[in-house]
Design a protein around this motif. Structure first.
Motif, PDB file in Angstrom:
ATOM      1  N   UNK A   1      -7.149 -42.439  -3.519  1.00  0.00           N
ATOM      2  CA  UNK A   1      -8.048 -42.028  -4.578  1.00  0.00           C
ATOM      3  C   UNK A   1      -8.072 -40.515  -4.665  1.00  0.00           C
ATOM      4  N   UNK A   2      -7.888 -39.972  -5.835  1.00  0.00           N
ATOM      5  CA  UNK A   2      -7.912 -38.505  -5.963  1.00  0.00           C
ATOM      6  C   UNK A   2      -9.282 -37.965  -5.603  1.00  0.00           C
TER       7      UNK A   2
ATOM      8  N   UNK B   1     -15.649 -32.638  -3.944  1.00  0.00           N
ATOM      9  CA  UNK B   1     -14.766 -32.492  -2.785  1.00  0.00           C
ATOM     10  C   UNK B   1     -13.808 -31.319  -2.963  1.00  0.00           C
ATOM     11  N   UNK B   2     -13.330 -31.120  -4.185  1.00  0.00           N
ATOM     12  CA  UNK B   2     -12.458 -29.965  -4.452  1.00  0.00           C
ATOM     13  C   UNK B   2     -13.216 -28.654  -4.269  1.00  0.00           C
ATOM     14  N   UNK B   3     -14.466 -28.642  -4.712  1.00  0.00           N
ATOM     15  CA  UNK B   3     -15.282 -27.437  -4.527  1.00  0.00           C
ATOM     16  C   UNK B   3     -15.497 -27.171  -3.038  1.00  0.00           C
TER      17      UNK B   3
ATOM     18  N   UNK C   1      -7.666 -35.528   1.700  1.00  0.00           N
ATOM     19  CA  UNK C   1      -7.550 -36.757   0.923  1.00  0.00           C
ATOM     20  C   UNK C   1      -6.708 -37.789   1.650  1.00  0.00           C
ATOM     21  N   UNK C   2      -5.603 -37.349   2.230  1.00  0.00           N
ATOM     22  CA  UNK C   2      -4.783 -38.266   3.020  1.00  0.00           C
ATOM     23  C   UNK C   2      -5.578 -38.785   4.224  1.00  0.00           C
ATOM     24  N   UNK C   3      -6.284 -37.895   4.896  1.00  0.00           N
ATOM     25  CA  UNK C   3      -7.086 -38.319   6.032  1.00  0.00           C
ATOM     26  C   UNK C   3      -8.172 -39.301   5.641  1.00  0.00           C
TER      27      UNK C   3
ATOM     28  N   UNK D   1     -16.356 -33.942   3.840  1.00  0.00           N
ATOM     29  CA  UNK D   1     -15.496 -34.340   2.723  1.00  0.00           C
ATOM     30  C   UNK D   1     -15.514 -35.855   2.538  1.00  0.00           C
ATOM     31  N   UNK D   2     -15.410 -36.590   3.615  1.00  0.00           N
ATOM     32  CA  UNK D   2     -15.399 -38.050   3.515  1.00  0.00           C
ATOM     33  C   UNK D   2     -16.744 -38.589   3.045  1.00  0.00           C
ATOM     34  N   UNK D   3     -17.828 -37.945   3.411  1.00  0.00           N
ATOM     35  CA  UNK D   3     -19.148 -38.418   2.993  1.00  0.00           C
ATOM     36  C   UNK D   3     -19.494 -38.045   1.559  1.00  0.00           C
ATOM     37  N   UNK D   4     -18.675 -37.205   0.931  1.00  0.00           N
ATOM     38  CA  UNK D   4     -18.944 -36.794  -0.442  1.00  0.00           C
ATOM     39  C   UNK D   4     -18.250 -37.679  -1.465  1.00  0.00           C
ATOM     40  N   UNK D   5     -17.683 -38.794  -1.041  1.00  0.00           N
ATOM     41  CA  UNK D   5     -16.966 -39.652  -1.980  1.00  0.00           C
ATOM     42  C   UNK D   5     -17.886 -40.201  -3.049  1.00  0.00           C
ATOM     43  N   UNK D   6     -19.089 -40.574  -2.704  1.00  0.00           N
ATOM     44  CA  UNK D   6     -20.047 -41.083  -3.679  1.00  0.00           C
ATOM     45  C   UNK D   6     -21.246 -40.163  -3.724  1.00  0.00           C
ATOM     46  N   UNK D   7     -21.889 -40.125  -4.865  1.00  0.00           N
ATOM     47  CA  UNK D   7     -23.075 -39.272  -5.024  1.00  0.00           C
ATOM     48  C   UNK D   7     -24.197 -39.765  -4.136  1.00  0.00           C
TER      49      UNK D   7
END
Length: 694
Positions: free
Chosen positions: A7-8, A13-15, A59-61, A563-569
């Protein structure tokens, strides 16, 4: 068949990756030039390149952490593989027909490998079943034995263990010698008194046996054995809560092969003694969080938790506050629908109060009754402000009023006129000593410090950034050593020769002068060249050398967890349980909505509570007197990250793929872990049942 959906990254996450990259590049300036500037095009280019790299790697991780095995898709894939490959029709041209033939030959080659791989997988599954059938204690002891076997070359090379400079002074205090101006026969609270007693008792035990180093060698062997048992417990526990066998095996390989752990655990210093009790305390804390405080119903568990918490609080100065603050937040992990939740919160608060009472009152009172303990003054909390003052004096020597100069000289041993010459941007020891000249002058000094900072805050920013840049920067100045000041002009001249900011260990003994005066002192004269060569070889290996960078453990990997915890709001709220979402194209069955694999990754408990000790520990690094490893002290401050961060990544994977095991009794986790019902006539979408990589 292993399935994972790439998933992109989301915009947030980019910020995050951009901010992390900017911090790393600016910290690189501070670690090489002792200033955040210059803010030029090259800084922007480095930031963009690092941001892109981190986004890809994170993202890969994240995809690897959420990787699962979908049983229905596996059966579907096997069915297609057993069917004959469709042959291209006559309407295709020869080029397409040739490509199809080559594709067919590739599939045939892969089919030949399918049977051996299947047999290998079956053997691994049978071996795993036999391993899981063993009692937990047996598995724990076997893992610890293999860890010690892997560490044995370093244990042999490092024996009888390394004595650090501070440890020698603590032992000398135990023997009644005067250390740094203290009265003979008194123990200084500058170092934890419990550590001083432990080191001193084993040294005395060695003296009774005829060789003081023999007693210290016994302590070293006990320490490394206890560390192996603790790390083995981490591996077994991670598998138990759902991290899977692959993740547990990866953690075991890290603990067994990474030479930093046995090298440090074969050393005698307060941080290694703290590590011995930190690991079991971390497991107990995790168990309390994952059971939503239900583990505190057991009196035996509560007693063990209080004991380990008190030991964590008494073995390092920062551990005292980290432990108390982490325990104080435990009531946030409670489940709202649990019967008797108020009593569980009361139990958590009782554990916190008992730990604080032992650390702040009971133990100090008992020690003061039996021994003479000299309380330390406020010099520890004045390290960062005094270093910022020294930077101000270096940058603005003519902008200091007479009253400000008097306030500084009244509290600090190094006068203002000598600060610029003694200033080392990466080490606070030359500026602030082990005590203050007059502790009563702290108030006027802080007023002068604030006044100076308001006039020229840039000097404070640069001074603080340089002092703590080692926790964030991947590079550092090539200028080394602590016996001489480092001038800003020399840093600017060598900035283009920056070297990697790697960990540094005290492999050889570092005896303090007072330690050499002890009865029974004997210089072993050993040069542990083998351990030093092994660490240097690990650092020089292209891929393995990444694990030797300080900032990877203290900044980049913690940011990966964010980063991983920011996948959903919803998951941005750290203490909310995210509920599974219902598939729009799937009808409810038996009163329950279908839960997809994507929903399963959102069906979790308060994972952020696991990271509370990590957050407090990382914040404690920001008040240290050193971060760039000019000497090995900075590495021993952060070695706990090598254990805590992999463990949190394992918990994150369990939270993604096996929430039912991680959160026992949680309704959302149980719903997410149940197989999806058979699709009804209202829906043609097949939701695969969830398996998982073990």
């Amino acid at each position: 068949m292993i399935q994972t959906r790439f998933r992109p990254p989301r915009a947030a996450q980019c910020v995050l990756c951009a901010v992390v990259s900017l911090v790393v590049t600016m910290a690189g300036n501070a670690a090489t030039r002792a200033t955040l500037a210059p803010f030029d095009v090259w800084l922007a280019v480095r930031t963009v390149l690092l941001a892109v790299t981190l986004t890809i790697l994170y993202t890969i991780g994240e995809s690897l952490v959420g990787m699962t095995r979908r049983e229905s898709e596996r059966h579907e894939t096997e069915r297609h593989e057993t069917e004959p490959h469709p042959v291209a029709g006559d309407f295709f041209n020869d080029r397409i027909r040739g490509a199809a033939a080559r594709h067919q030959r590739l599939l045939c080659a892969l089919r030949r490998l399918r049977t051996p791989l299947r047999h290998l997988g079956e053997r691994l599954n049978r071996a795993d079943a036999r391993w899981s059938a063993l009692p937990t204690t047996v598995r724990w002891l076997l893992v610890a034995a293999v860890l010690l076997l892997c560490w044995s070359p370093i244990i042999i090379m490092m024996f009888p263990g390394t004595v650090w400079y501070d440890t020698g002074e603590q032992i000398a205090q135990y023997y009644g010698l005067s250390v740094r101006g203290s009265l003979p026969g008194t123990l200084s609270a500058h170092h934890p008194v419990l550590d001083t007693l432990v080191f001193g008792m084993f040294a005395r035990f060695g003296t009774w046996m005829g060789d003081m180093r023999a007693g210290l060698a016994v302590l070293t062997l006990l320490q490394v054995t206890a560390s192996a048992l603790g790390l083995a417990a981490v591996v077994v526990y991670a598998r138990h809560v759902g991290a899977g066998r692959v993740t547990a095996a990866a953690m075991f390989l890290l603990f067994a092969l990474y030479p930093a752990l046995p090298i440090l655990m074969m050393s005698l210093v307060k941080e290694t003694l703290h590590m011995v009790v930190l690991v079991p305390w971390m497991l107990l804390y995790t168990e309390v969080v994952r059971t939503r405080l239900s583990a505190l119903r057991s009196p035996r568990f509560c007693a063990a938790f209080v004991v380990m918490s008190a030991l964590c609080a008494l073995t390092t100065m920062t551990g005292l506050y980290i432990t108390i603050l982490s325990l104080a937040l435990l009531p946030l992990a409670r489940r709202r629908d649990t019967a008797g939740r108020r009593s569980l919160c009361v139990r958590a608060l009782v554990v916190t109060v008992l730990t604080a009472a032992v650390a702040f009152a009971v133990f100090p009172a008992a020690v003061s009754t039996l021994l003479q303990v000299r309380k330390d003054d406020a010099n520890q909390i004045m390290v960062v402000p005094m270093q910022m003052t020294a930077r101000y004096v270096t940058d603005r020597p003519d902008d200091i009023t007479t009253s400000e100069r008097q306030a500084i000289d009244a509290v600090n041993h190094v006068p203002v006129e000598d600060m610029a010459e003694a200033y080392n941007p990466y080490l606070a020891d030359p500026i602030i000593q082990y005590s203050l000249r007059d502790p009563h002058g702290v108030g006027p000094y802080l007023a002068a410090w604030l006044s100076m900072g308001l006039r020229h805050p840039d000097a404070y920013f640069n001074g603080y950034a340089a002092l703590e840049s080692g926790w964030f920067s991947l590079t550092r100045t090539p200028i080394d050593g602590t016996g001489h000041p480092i001038h800003l002009g020399d840093l600017a001249a060598t900035a283009d020769q920056a070297t990697a900011n790697r960990m540094k260990f005290q492999i050889d003994d570092s005896y303090s002068p007072v330690f050499r005066l002890l009865p029974g002192y004997r210089e072993d004269g050993l040069y542990r060249a083998g351990a030093d060569a092994l660490w240097r070889a690990w650092c020089s290996t292209p891929v393995l050398g990444i694990a030797t960078l300080t900032a990877v453990w203290t900044f980049l990997l913690p940011m990966f967890l964010v980063f991983c915890r920011m996948r959903t709001v919803r998951s941005l709220s750290p203490f909310r349980r995210v509920r599974p979402r219902r598939r729009r194209d799937t009808a409810p069955a038996h009163g329950r909505a279908d839960v997809t694999a994507s929903d399963r990754r959102q069906s979790n408990g308060p994972y952020a509570m696991f990271a509370v000790p990590l957050v407090w520990s990382l914040l404690s690094l920001l008040a240290n007197a050193i971060s760039i490893p000019l000497k090995p002290t900075s590495t021993r401050y952060m070695i706990w990250t090598v254990v805590m961060i992999p463990f949190l990544i394992a918990l994150l994977r369990a939270d993604r793929v096996r929430p039912r095991l991680l959160w026992p009794g949680d309704p959302a986790s149980a719903a997410a872990s149940r197989p999806s019902p058979t699709p009804t006539a209202m829906s043609t979408t097949i939701v695969p049942a969830q398996g998982g990589i073990r």
